[in-house]
Design an enzyme around this catalytic site. Sequence first.
Site: not given
Ligand code: BGC
Length: 460
Positions: A153, A189
Site C-alpha cells: 500500500k 487491521d
Molecule cells: C496488507 C494487510 C492489510 C490490508 C488491509 C494489505 O496491503 O498486506 O496486512 O490487512 O492491506 O489494510
Amino acid sequence: MQLKHLEPFRLSLEKLKVVSTRLRKDMIRGLGKHTHHRAAVKMLPTFVRATPDGTEKGDFLALDLGGTNFRVLHVRVMEEEQKMVKMDSQLCAIPQEIMLGTGEQLFDHIAACLSEFLDSQNLKGQTLPMGFTFSFPCEQKEIDKSILIRWTKGFNCSGVEGEDVVKLLKEAIHRRGDYDISSVAMVNDTVGTMMSCGYRDQTCEIGMIIGTGTNACYMEEMKNVKRVEGEDGQMCINTEWGGFGDDGSLEDILTEFDKVVDRTSINPGVHTFEKMISGMYLGEIVRLVLMKLTEKKLLFKGEVSEALRTKETFETKFISMIEDGLENAKKILTELGLTWDLVDARVVRLVCETISSRSARLCAAALATIVDRIRVNRGLPHLKTTVGVDGTVYKKHPNDELQKAMHFLTPDCKIKFLVSEDGSGKGAAMVTAVAQRLALQSRLLEESDGEEDEEEKVRS
Ligand code: BGC
C-alpha cells in the site's frame, strides 16, 4: 451497451467458483508446515486465541498504522455497558517522504506522536497495556513479536522488512528517553475489525477489509495450524489474501490493465489480488481503461486531457461518486479537463460500474472460501456467522453485488455483515483486553489446580 474492452473484467459466477477453489487450495498450502514458505497466500498465525466473551474491561492505549495517517487512541472497555469508548485520540499524518524514507525516521515519527498524545492526556507516568494495529503482512512469533514480511500500500521504508516491529518501536522510544511502554500486542487491521465487532456480536469470527488494501482473517481450528504447536482450541489466521495470484494462479483473469497497474506500482509482482480489488488501485485501473477507449476513439472524440494522461489522477473515490449519478460523472470529467458528451458520461459510468463490480465479486469469491472452510471445519451442513467489515471501498459502494455472489457461492451459509466503527483502532485494545482475560483465567485455573493438589496431599 457492449464494449469489448470491458469483457475481460466480467467474471461469471462459474468463474468465481473456479477462483474460490484455487484459493481454498492456496489456503491449505499457506497453513502447511512444509508448504507455507512457497505459498502465495501466507495464512499467518496471529496468536489471538479467542474472540471477546463480553467480560473484558479496562483502559488501553491503541496505536494504528496502515494508511497515510498514524493514530493513537486511549480506549476504555466497559463491561457493564458492553461497549468500547474512545476516550481521546490523536492523528498524525505520515508524509510521503517518511512512507518512502528509512525505518528509523518512521518509528521516530510514531514515537514523537505517541509522546505528544501521552503528554496531552497526562498519561506519561502510567504504563497502560498497549495494542498496535499494524496493517501489513507480519510473521508473528508471539503476540508481541512481529516480523514485517513486506511493505504494501505505498509504504517502502528501508530496514524494516525482516525486522521485529515491536523492537523498532521500543528502540525509537528509548532514543527519546522521555517515556516508556510495557508490553505491546501486535494486531493486523482485519483482526482488530473482527475483535471490535466481536464485542458487539459474539458470533463474529471473520474480519474483512476492503479499503486502501484488502485482506481477511478468521478463526481456524488449532489442529489445522500446523506451524504453531498445540491441537486444542482455535487461533485467528491472518490470510493475507492480497497475495493470492502472486505465483501466477490468476493469470487467466488478469487483464492487460491489471498488468500495467502492477508493473508501474512500487511493489511489482506482489499483492496481485489486492491490485484487482482495493482502493489504492481501482481508480488507476479505470483511468487506464478510459485512456484505451479514448485512443480507440470510443470516448471524448479521441482527445485525451493532460490530467487523464497522468498516473493516479483518477481517484478511487470518483468511482463511487460516478456510480451515484450521471451529474457527478459530468462534473468530474470537466474537472479532469475532458470535453465530453452524454454518451461519454454514460460510457465512463459503465466503466466504473464494471471495475467496482469485479472488485466486489472477487471479494465475494474469497470470502465465500473462508466461510465455507469454517463450515466444513466444524462438520456442519449449514453455518450462520458474522463478518466484521471495514474499509472505504466497502463502505462507499452498494454491496448487493458482493452479497448476490456470496449467496450463489455459499448457499449453505447465512452471513451477517457488521460494519466496524473504528475497528482497527479499538480492535487493538480489544485484542489486549482478551489476552488479559485469558491470562487471568489461566492464572485462576493454575491456582485452583494447586489448591486441589494440596487437598489431595492432605487426604493421602
Ligand atoms: C496488507 C494487510 C492489510 C490490508 C488491509 C494489505 O496491503 O498486506 O496486512 O490487512 O492491506 O489494510
